[in-house]
Scaffold this motif. Structure first.
Motif, PDB file in Angstrom:
ATOM      1  N   ARG A  12       0.850  -1.189   0.000  1.00 20.48           N
ATOM      2  CA  ARG A  12       0.000   0.000   0.000  1.00 20.48           C
ATOM      3  C   ARG A  12       0.883   1.235   0.000  1.00 20.48           C
ATOM      4  N   LEU A  13       0.284   2.381  -0.308  1.00 19.91           N
ATOM      5  CA  LEU A  13       1.023   3.635  -0.360  1.00 19.91           C
ATOM      6  C   LEU A  13       1.012   4.391   0.951  1.00 19.91           C
ATOM      7  N   THR A  14       0.039   4.080   1.838  1.00 17.08           N
ATOM      8  CA  THR A  14      -0.103   4.836   3.068  1.00 17.08           C
ATOM      9  C   THR A  14       1.175   4.773   3.887  1.00 17.08           C
ATOM     10  N   PHE A 179       0.184  -2.301  -7.126  1.00 16.68           N
ATOM     11  CA  PHE A 179      -0.040  -2.575  -5.707  1.00 16.68           C
ATOM     12  C   PHE A 179      -0.966  -3.776  -5.568  1.00 16.68           C
ATOM     13  N   GLY A 180      -0.323  -4.924  -5.313  1.00 17.70           N
ATOM     14  CA  GLY A 180      -1.027  -6.198  -5.309  1.00 17.70           C
ATOM     15  C   GLY A 180      -2.130  -6.292  -4.284  1.00 17.70           C
ATOM     16  N   GLU A 181      -1.962  -5.665  -3.118  1.00 22.97           N
ATOM     17  CA  GLU A 181      -3.001  -5.762  -2.097  1.00 22.97           C
ATOM     18  C   GLU A 181      -4.298  -5.095  -2.567  1.00 22.97           C
ATOM     19  N   ILE A 182      -4.145  -3.953  -3.259  1.00 26.87           N
ATOM     20  CA  ILE A 182      -5.341  -3.280  -3.763  1.00 26.87           C
ATOM     21  C   ILE A 182      -5.970  -4.101  -4.884  1.00 26.87           C
ATOM     22  N   GLU A 183      -5.140  -4.698  -5.738  1.00 29.79           N
ATOM     23  CA  GLU A 183      -5.660  -5.577  -6.789  1.00 29.79           C
ATOM     24  C   GLU A 183      -6.445  -6.729  -6.162  1.00 29.79           C
ATOM     25  N   ASP A 184      -5.897  -7.316  -5.087  1.00 30.27           N
ATOM     26  CA  ASP A 184      -6.567  -8.436  -4.429  1.00 30.27           C
ATOM     27  C   ASP A 184      -7.910  -8.015  -3.847  1.00 30.27           C
ATOM     28  N   ALA A 185      -7.929  -6.845  -3.213  1.00 29.07           N
ATOM     29  CA  ALA A 185      -9.181  -6.354  -2.618  1.00 29.07           C
ATOM     30  C   ALA A 185     -10.244  -6.156  -3.686  1.00 29.07           C
ATOM     31  N   ALA A 186      -9.846  -5.592  -4.829  1.00 25.37           N
ATOM     32  CA  ALA A 186     -10.792  -5.389  -5.924  1.00 25.37           C
ATOM     33  C   ALA A 186     -11.263  -6.731  -6.480  1.00 25.37           C
ATOM     34  N   GLY A 187     -10.335  -7.667  -6.639  1.00 23.05           N
ATOM     35  CA  GLY A 187     -10.702  -8.985  -7.168  1.00 23.05           C
ATOM     36  C   GLY A 187     -11.663  -9.733  -6.261  1.00 23.05           C
ATOM     37  N   GLU A 188     -11.461  -9.640  -4.949  1.00 21.05           N
ATOM     38  CA  GLU A 188     -12.354 -10.310  -3.999  1.00 21.05           C
ATOM     39  C   GLU A 188     -13.764  -9.729  -4.066  1.00 21.05           C
ATOM     40  N   VAL A 278      -4.559   8.623  -3.900  1.00 20.50           N
ATOM     41  CA  VAL A 278      -3.973   7.757  -4.916  1.00 20.50           C
ATOM     42  C   VAL A 278      -4.487   6.328  -4.755  1.00 20.50           C
ATOM     43  N   GLU A 279      -4.584   5.862  -3.509  1.00 19.66           N
ATOM     44  CA  GLU A 279      -5.054   4.495  -3.264  1.00 19.66           C
ATOM     45  C   GLU A 279      -6.495   4.292  -3.721  1.00 19.66           C
ATOM     46  N   ILE A 280      -7.378   5.256  -3.423  1.00 18.77           N
ATOM     47  CA  ILE A 280      -8.775   5.059  -3.823  1.00 18.77           C
ATOM     48  C   ILE A 280      -8.931   5.191  -5.332  1.00 18.77           C
ATOM     49  N   ASN A 281      -8.109   6.026  -5.970  1.00 21.04           N
ATOM     50  CA  ASN A 281      -8.138   6.105  -7.431  1.00 21.04           C
ATOM     51  C   ASN A 281      -7.695   4.774  -8.043  1.00 21.04           C
ATOM     52  N   TYR A 282      -6.655   4.192  -7.458  1.00 17.79           N
ATOM     53  CA  TYR A 282      -6.168   2.883  -7.923  1.00 17.79           C
ATOM     54  C   TYR A 282      -7.258   1.828  -7.722  1.00 17.79           C
ATOM     55  N   PHE A 283      -7.881   1.839  -6.538  1.00 20.96           N
ATOM     56  CA  PHE A 283      -8.931   0.869  -6.224  1.00 20.96           C
ATOM     57  C   PHE A 283     -10.084   0.972  -7.219  1.00 20.96           C
ATOM     58  N   ALA A 284     -10.528   2.198  -7.499  1.00 17.19           N
ATOM     59  CA  ALA A 284     -11.631   2.389  -8.448  1.00 17.19           C
ATOM     60  C   ALA A 284     -11.240   1.881  -9.835  1.00 17.19           C
ATOM     61  N   ALA A 285     -10.024   2.195 -10.269  1.00 17.59           N
ATOM     62  CA  ALA A 285      -9.579   1.746 -11.592  1.00 17.59           C
ATOM     63  C   ALA A 285      -9.469   0.226 -11.659  1.00 17.59           C
ATOM     64  N   ALA A 286      -9.061  -0.404 -10.543  1.00 17.53           N
ATOM     65  CA  ALA A 286      -8.935  -1.868 -10.519  1.00 17.53           C
ATOM     66  C   ALA A 286     -10.291  -2.546 -10.618  1.00 17.53           C
ATOM     67  N   ALA A 323      -7.959   4.843 -18.537  1.00 18.48           N
ATOM     68  CA  ALA A 323      -7.291   3.742 -19.243  1.00 18.48           C
ATOM     69  C   ALA A 323      -5.779   3.925 -19.223  1.00 18.48           C
ATOM     70  N   ALA A 324      -5.318   5.157 -19.404  1.00 14.88           N
ATOM     71  CA  ALA A 324      -3.883   5.430 -19.393  1.00 14.88           C
ATOM     72  C   ALA A 324      -3.282   5.156 -18.020  1.00 14.88           C
ATOM     73  N   HIS A 325      -3.973   5.603 -16.964  1.00  8.78           N
ATOM     74  CA  HIS A 325      -3.526   5.319 -15.599  1.00  8.78           C
ATOM     75  C   HIS A 325      -3.436   3.809 -15.369  1.00  8.78           C
ATOM     76  N   ARG A 326      -4.469   3.108 -15.792  1.00  2.00           N
ATOM     77  CA  ARG A 326      -4.517   1.665 -15.559  1.00  2.00           C
ATOM     78  C   ARG A 326      -3.402   0.957 -16.321  1.00  2.00           C
ATOM     79  N   PHE A 327      -3.076   1.446 -17.492  1.00  2.00           N
ATOM     80  CA  PHE A 327      -1.968   0.876 -18.256  1.00  2.00           C
ATOM     81  C   PHE A 327      -0.670   0.997 -17.476  1.00  2.00           C
ATOM     82  N   THR A 328      -0.456   2.142 -16.799  1.00  2.00           N
ATOM     83  CA  THR A 328       0.773   2.300 -16.013  1.00  2.00           C
ATOM     84  C   THR A 328       0.802   1.329 -14.829  1.00  2.00           C
ATOM     85  N   ASN A 329      -0.383   0.961 -14.280  1.00  2.00           N
ATOM     86  CA  ASN A 329      -0.433  -0.023 -13.189  1.00  2.00           C
ATOM     87  C   ASN A 329       0.049  -1.393 -13.645  1.00  2.00           C
TER      88      ASN A 329
END
Length: 503
Positions: A12-14, A179-188, A278-286, A323-329
Motif C-alpha cells: 500500500r502507499l499509506t 499494488f497487489g493488495e489493492i488488486e486483491d481487494a478489488a478482485g475479492e 492515490v489508493e482510492i483512485n487505484y482501487f476504483a480503476a482496478a 485507461a492510461a492510468h490503468r496501463f501504467t499499473n
C-alpha cells in the motif's frame, strides 16, 4: 470483506503512522545511536575507559568513540568482540530501548540536530555529552519536538504539498505503480458479486455497495467543497446527480467505497491525504478495469504488437485518462514494459505525472514535478498543434536520457484543454500501435536554448517592448486549505448529513 479501519499493510502507499512518544517504543532493530548509547552505558558502568576497551578489541579510541556517539555503525563482529570484552551479553547491546532516561534524551536531541530541517537553518549543533546539564537537555529536546509538532500541524504550503507529491511518486516508482493488495481487494469484491468480467455497470456498483452494507444515494445539494459524502452511521454514500461533463459516477462511488475497503483512518497530514487519494483512485480503476480481463487483453495485444490505450478505454467504457492510468499499473508488472504518463495543461504545466522508464521530467529544487513546464518539443505539447484535436498523436522524441515514443490525446474539460500522454522507451515501441509514425522531434531541455528562451531574432525585435499580464496558477501558489480533509467545510457537511439522515 471487513470495512473497519486497519493498519496499512505491505503493498500500500499509506505511510507508517508516527509515534507520539518516541521513547516509549523501540523500532524493530536498534539504530546506531541507540547501540552507541548502550555501549557507552555498559562501558562506564564497568569502570572501563575508551582507550582500555579499544586496545583490547584492536581498534583506536577514536573509532570506538565514533561508535558510541552513533556516527559509525559497527559490524556485528566488532559488537561481538566488544560484548566479550565488557563481559555482557550481545543481546544487551542490541536491545532497542535506551539504557537510561538521559540516554533517551541524548538520542532524541542527536536525531533532531541531524534532521535536514535543522541542518538547513545553519545553526550550530549543541555538543552532547556528560557535561550538558540534564535541565538543558530536557529543554532542548522539548523545544525541538514542540517545533516539529507545530510544523506538522500547520496548514500545508505549496512547498509541503510538492514535497509530499515527490515522496509519493518515489514510492509509486519503487513498486512500478503496481499494488497487489489493492488488486486483491478489488478482485475479492468482484468475485463476491459474481461479476462475469468486462466492464462494470452502474448496477454492479450498486451491488458492490450493498455487499459492503452501504446504499448509494444521488443527490442535488451535495456540499460544494466535497466530491462525495459517506454517512458511516447510516451506511449511505451520497453522490452528485449525474450531469453533462461530470465525472463518471461509477468512479466516484468506487472511490468512496475504497476508503472503507482499504481501512483508511483520518489522515494525519497532507501526505497521508495524498496517499489515500492515490489508493482510492487505484482501487476504483482496478474495479472499472479488472486486472484479469485487462491483462489478458494487453498480453494478446503485446503478442500482436498492437497495444493501444484506446482499446483499453473502449473495452471497459472508461475515460482515456483512466485507461492510461490503468496501463501504467499493469504494463511493467505484467508486460515488462516501463512507461511514463503525464497530464498537462495547454500551456505545458504538469498536473499529474509518473515514470519508471528513465524519462527526465522537469523538477523544482525539492524534486517536485507538479507545476513545472514540459519542453515544447515533447509529444504532450505537440499534440495541441495538430489540426484535428480529436485524434491521438504519436511522436518520437530524442532527449538527453534517450529516445521515447509517446501517444497523446487532448482532453476537453470545463477548465480548458489538457493533454493525456503515455510514453515508452525506444526499445519498447515495437509493442505499440502507432510506432510507424514519422513525426520526430529533439528536446535539449533543460538547456535554456531549447525552448525556455525565445529565438534570438524574435527576442531582438521585442525585448523590452512587451509587458504581458500573467495568468497565475493560483492553485500552485496558495496555501493548502487547513483541516483534516483539506478544503472541506465541516459545518456544511454536518448540516448536510443532518438534513438527509433517515428519521
Amino acid at each position: 470483506m471487513s470495512t473497519t479501519s486497519s493498519p496499512a499493510r505491505e503493498g500500500r502507499l499509506t505511510r507508517p503512522r508516527r509515534e507520539t512518544a518516541p521513547e516509549s517504543k523501540g523500532s524493530a532493530a536498534p539504530d546506531a545511536l541507540t547501540i552507541g548509547r548502550r555501549l557507552r552505558h555498559v562501558r562506564t558502568e564497568a569502570g572501563r575507559t575508551l582507550g582500555d576497551v579499544a586496545e583490547q578489541v584492536g581498534m583506536s579510541p577514536s573509532a570506538l568513540s565514533l561508535i558510541e556517539t552513533g556516527k559509525r555503525e559497527p559490524r556485528l563482529s566488532v559488537l561481538t568482540a566488544l560484548a566479550e570484552t565488557l563481559d555482557t551479553p550481545l543481546a544487551d547491546l542490541l536491545t532497542t530501548a535506551p539504557p537510561t532516561r538521559r540516554a533517551s534524551l541524548e538520542i532524541r536531541l542527536e536525531r533532531a540536530q541531524r534532521a535536514e530541517s535543522y541542518q538547513q537553518l545553519g545553526l550550530p549543533a549543541v555538543k552532547i555529552g556528560p557535561r550538558l546539564p540534564m535541565e538543558a537537555l530536557e529543554a532542548l529536546v522539548g523545544m525541538h519536538e514542540a517545533m516539529a509538532a507545530v510544523q506538522a500541524e500547520r496548514a500545508a504550503t505549496p512547498e509541503h504539498a510538492r514535497l509530499a507529491n515527490a515522496e509519493l511518486r518515489e514510492r509509486m516508482r519503487a513498486a512500478d505503480n503496481y499494488f497487489g493488495e489493492i488488486e486483491d481487494a478489488a478482485g475479492e469484491l468482484l468475485a463476491a458479486i459474481k461479476h462475469p468480467g468486462g466492464p462494470i455497470s452502474r448496477a454492479s456498483v450498486d451491488r458492490l455497495a450493498g455487499h459492503l452494507g452501504y446504499q448509494l444515494v444521488h443527490i442535488s445539494d451535495l456540499p460544494g467543497s466535497t466530491r462525495t459524502v459517506t454517512d458511516m452511521r447510516n451506511k449511505r454514500v451520497y453522490l452528485p446527480q449525474p450531469e453533462a461533463g461530470q465525472h463518471d459516477s461509477r468512479s466516484l462511488a468506487l472511490q468512496a467505497l475504497g476508503h472503507l475497503v482499504l481501512g483508511h483512518e483520518v489522515p494525519e497530514s497532507y501526505a497521508d491525504f495524498l496517499s489515500q487519494r492515490v489508493e482510492i483512485n487505484y482501487f476504483a480503476a482496478a474495479l472499472l478495469i479488472p486486472e484479469r480481463d485487462a491483462v489478458a487483453q494487453l498480453q494478446q495485444a503485446k503478442k500482436d504488437k498492437d497495444i493501444a490505450i484506446e482499446d483499453l478505454r473502449d473495452a471497459f467504457a472508461v475515460s482515456y485518462e483512466t485507461a492510461a492510468h490503468r496501463f501504467t499499473n499493469l504494463a511493467t508488472h505484467h508486460l515488462g514494459i516501463p512507461v511514463h504518463f503525464m497530464r498537462i495543461s495547454r500551456d505545458g504545466v504538469i498536473y499529474k505525472a509518473y515514470e519508471n522508464d528513465g524519462v527526465n521530467f522537469p523538477t523544482d529544487a525539492s524534486g517536485a514535478i507538479e507545476g513545472q513546464r514540459v519542453c515544447r518539443e515533447w509529444t504532450a505539447r505537440q499534440v495541441f498543434l495538430q489540426p484535428d484535436l480529436s485524434q491521438a498523436y504519436q511522436q518520437y522524441t530524442d532527449t538527453r536520457t534517450g529516445t521515447y515514443w509517446c501517444t497523446a490525446v487532448v482532453d476537453r474539460t470545463h477548465d480548458g484543454l489538457f493533454a493525456v500522454n503515455v510514453g515508452v522507451r525506444y526499445q519498447d515501441v515495437k509493442w505499440m500501435r502507432g510506432r510507424e509514425t514519422t513525426s520526430r522531434s529533439k528536446s535539449r531541455c533543460p538547456d535554456p536554448g531549447c525552448c525556455a528562451e525565445p529565438p534570438a531574432a524574435l527576442s531582438h525585435r521585442w525585448e523590452g517592448q512587451a509587458w504581458p499580464s500573467a495568468r497565475a496558477h493560483s492553485h500552485l501558489l496558495a496555501a493548502m486549505p487547513p483541516g483534516v480533509f483539506p478544503g472541506v467545510d465541516d459545518t456544511e457537511v454536518y448540516d448536510f448529513l443532518d438534513r438527509h439522515a433517515p428519521a
